[in-house]
Design an enzyme around this catalytic site. Structure first.
Site, PDB file in Angstrom:
ATOM      1  N   ARG A 254       0.868  -1.169   0.000  1.00  0.00           N
ATOM      2  CA  ARG A 254       0.000   0.000   0.000  1.00  0.00           C
ATOM      3  C   ARG A 254       0.916   1.234   0.000  1.00  0.00           C
ATOM      4  NH1 ARG A 254      -3.373  -2.578  -1.612  1.00  0.00           N
ATOM      5  NH2 ARG A 254      -5.381  -3.214  -0.758  1.00  0.00           N
ATOM      6  N   GLU A 283      -3.605   7.718  -4.575  1.00  0.00           N
ATOM      7  CA  GLU A 283      -3.946   7.299  -5.924  1.00  0.00           C
ATOM      8  C   GLU A 283      -5.230   7.974  -6.386  1.00  0.00           C
ATOM      9  OE1 GLU A 283      -2.127   2.980  -4.792  1.00  0.00           O
ATOM     10  OE2 GLU A 283      -4.085   3.034  -5.754  1.00  0.00           O
ATOM     11  N   HIS A 301      -1.475   0.772  -9.823  1.00  0.00           N
ATOM     12  CA  HIS A 301      -2.112  -0.187  -8.904  1.00  0.00           C
ATOM     13  C   HIS A 301      -2.756  -1.331  -9.676  1.00  0.00           C
ATOM     14  CE1 HIS A 301      -4.108  -0.623  -4.682  1.00  0.00           C
ATOM     15  NE2 HIS A 301      -3.781  -1.785  -5.204  1.00  0.00           N
TER      16      HIS A 301
END
Lengths: 337, 319
Positions: A254, A283, A301
């Site tokens: 993360r 993000e 991601h």
């Protein structure tokens, strides 16, 4: 997806009039882009994002008796507030391996079970971690850019990369993903060490009790752990300096595990050798300073984004929900460690 | 290292460094502790020199050999020796060595890197993020899982074996084609590349370029590989019919390609620049400082063995 209907309420029955069990979904998980029908065939999906009602009203009015929720890491956090609006909720199924978006304390207090993605995409995530690492070491994306810009013909050969074999890999978090990363990098002739909350008996890799020490003894750090209060900003300037000027960091966990501002500074100032990043603190915003750097590889991601993983994930989510509604053991129940 | 009394005679054997100006031998300085070097065919020493180091891709032709009547050994600096007239060397009783295993791991690493990049769209995604498209376009398209893919290795030599070892760790299955079946290898063998392609999701080209292997990857093989198939070339550009490959890629008749080598380097077909399922690199699969160190060791070992009449370390063997 989201269709705002102005004055008419959404097409959701207020009374259970059909057999399909109800599943609350606040925001469509990525897997819905490909497999939503497989879910709708088996479950009555209460889709909060399609309602014109504010979320808390939607939940209060339409999800009162719903026992199960399907969520993902990309939707709104499953906070205590939300959970308290759902008195019948006893299962949260998340399409992610990570649980940082769920209020685990509230779930524990309420006796709500959580099922996650288990190991369904550990291999794919490990593959991307290795892909990012080799790319940084061997400058794959940078040299592809070089060729595409016509520079090979005009400027000649591209600068040297660095061999992967013999590098000391420090894995942060030797769970399912970390273990798969280790297995792959061993085949390249790398040496593996790790840091985890606890030493793992089933491996003989050297164990370090803290990340800084691991970094000091590694050429590479690969972040494979979950985001918790303990791991937030765990990779900070101190750890990065311990990793050193030739060191490379890869993050498929993360974004917030790394102190992003400090990482960017270290990269811009040449205090570490390079980075491969699939996740970021905010993000989809990525620090623009990174766009200038050739020793950085960036991904949106996508570590779990393969057709195979999505299909396996879909099967697992449906399997968990079906098990729950037929009072059978969940397939990927998260156990508190 | 020469530690003998050298006031009378230089005990170091004489070696010719044969290279075009634009190709320098890395770490050449290390050699002078062991060997006396010169670099011109026009030098008087050319008539007595018994060994030369050929810095690839500088050609060694019949004409080159005509200048070197005493030559008995060509030491190549690369894995591939298509720039050396091997038939002519054989005819004249001249042994040839290549870089042996010095590069194999690095090239294998790069082959795997290219494959991962094509299947998981690493470079394309990096472009996507750098262009600022992520906030606008949202989620990125799905890639393909590596595990479970059927890998067909064309040329199971030192490099091919290292590639196989790595991909097995990712959960792939491996099959191969070589000139001859290898009895000690467990992977399934296919006698020709077409059959290998039919039974593979990925072809990785790791073999040497010879008259027989020129354009070994042709239209027939690409068709057999199929629309989802991926081809990786870390051998020589001319192993692949480049025109055909470009056409297949542009028309979507093959799934993707990772290419480190091309038929007319440094020219790369421009049609490829527009494709997101293609990864291109400027012939650098061997290029790491570590491989230069390893190469240096192999060159020195081969020369020392030759000058002391011992077996050569890495005589060139075609797979």
């Amino acid at each position: 997806m989201a269709s705002d209907q102005a004055s008419t309420p959404p097409r959701l029955p207020e009374i259970q009039s059909h057999d399909l069990p109800q599943v609350i979904v606040l925001h469509p998980p990525p897997v819905f882009n490909y497999f939503k029908d497989l879910f709708s065939k088996k479950f009555h999906l209460l889709k909060a994002w399609e309602s014109s009602l504010p979320r808390h009203e939607f939940l209060t009015n339409h999800a009162h008796s719903a026992q199960a929720m399907l969520c993902s890491g990309t939707g709104p956090p499953i906070s205590a507030d939300i959970i308290r609006l759902l008195p019948s909720l006893s299962l949260v199924v998340t399409t992610s391996a990570g649980l940082n978006h769920i209020d685990l304390t509230e779930c524990r207090n309420r006796g709500i079970s959580i099922a996650n993605a288990g190991e369904v995409f550990s291999e794919d995530v490990a593959d991307l971690a290795v892909g990012l690492l080799i790319d940084v070491f061997r400058k794959v994306s940078a040299s592809d850019r070089y060729v595409r810009h016509g520079l090979w013909a005009t400027k000649g050969d591209y600068p040297l990369g660095s061999k992967l074999g013999g590098k000391r890999i420090g894995i942060v978090g030797l769970g399912s993903i970390g273990f798969q990363v280790a297995k792959r990098l061993q085949a390249f002739g790398c040496n593996i060490s790790y840091n985890s909350r606890k030493r793992k008996d089933f491996v003989s890799y050297p164990f370090y009790t803290n990340v800084c020490e691991l970094a000091a003894n590694s050429d590479v750090l690969i972040i494979c752990c979950g985001l918790t209060e303990q791991t937030r900003h765990m990779i900070n300037r101190e750890v990065l300096l311990a990793l050193g000027k030739e060191g490379v960091i890869v993050n498929i966990g993360r974004g917030a595990i790394i102190h992003e501002k400090e990482l960017v500074q270290c990269l811009v100032q040449g205090e570490i050798g390079g980075a491969g990043l699939d996740v970021f603190e905010n993000e989809p915003d990525v620090p623009k300073e990174l766009f200038e750097l050739d020793n950085v590889v960036l991904a949106p991601h996508m570590a779990v984004f393969t057709t195979e993983s999505f299909k396996d994930l879909c099967d697992l989510m449906i399997g968990n929900l079906e098990a729950f509604f037929s009072k059978k053991p969940l397939l990927s129940l998260v156990m508190n460690e | 290292m020469a530690t003998e009394d050298n006031e009378v005679e230089d005990p170091r054997p004489l070696v010719l460094i044969h290279n075009l100006p634009s190709f320098k031998l890395p770490l050449q300085d290390r050699l002078i502790t062991h060997f006396r070097l010169f670099d011109s065919l026009a030098s008087p020493e050319a008539s007595s020199v018994r060994a030369l180091i050929c810095v690839g891709p500088t050609p060694v032709t019949a004409d080159t050999l005509d200048h070197l009547p005493s030559l008995r050994l060509v030491v190549g600096s690369s894995a591939g020796l298509d720039h050396v007239d091997l038939a002519e060397c054989r005819r004249r009783g001249i042994a040839v060595t290549n870089s042996g295993d010095a590069y194999s791991e690095n090239v294998a690493d790069y082959a795997v890197a290219l494959l991962l990049d094509v299947l998981r769209r690493v470079s394309a995604a990096d472009r996507f993020v750098r262009s600022g498209l992520w906030p606008q376009m949202g989620e990125y398209p799905l890639g393909c899982k590596l595990g479970g893919k059927r890998i067909g290795i064309v040329g199971l030599g030192s490099i091919g074996s290292e590639v196989a070892k790595r991909l097995v760790a990712f959960g792939c299955t491996v099959a191969y084609n070589s000139r001859n079946k290898k009895p000690s290898v467990m992977y399934p063998y296919y006698a020709n590349v077409h059959d290998l392609a039919v039974n593979s999701d990925v072809l990785i080209v790791c073999c040497a370029l010879t008259n027989e292997t020129h354009h070994i990857i042709n239209k027939d093989v690409l068709t057999a590989l199929g629309r989802e198939g991926v081809i990786i070339n870390v051998g020589r550009g001319a192993l692949v019919d480049e025109k055909e490959l470009v056409q297949f890629l542009v028309q979507g008749e093959i799934g993707g390609a990772g290419l480190d080598v091309f038929e007319n380097e440094p020219k790369v077909p421009k049609e490829l620049f527009a494709l997101d399922n293609v990864v291109l690199s400027p012939h650098l699969a061997v290029l790491t400082p570590e491989s230069f160190e390893a190469l240096n060791k192999v060159i020195i070992a081969n020369l020392k063995a030759f000058f002391s009449n011992k077996p050569l370390l890495s005589p060139f063997q075609q797979e």
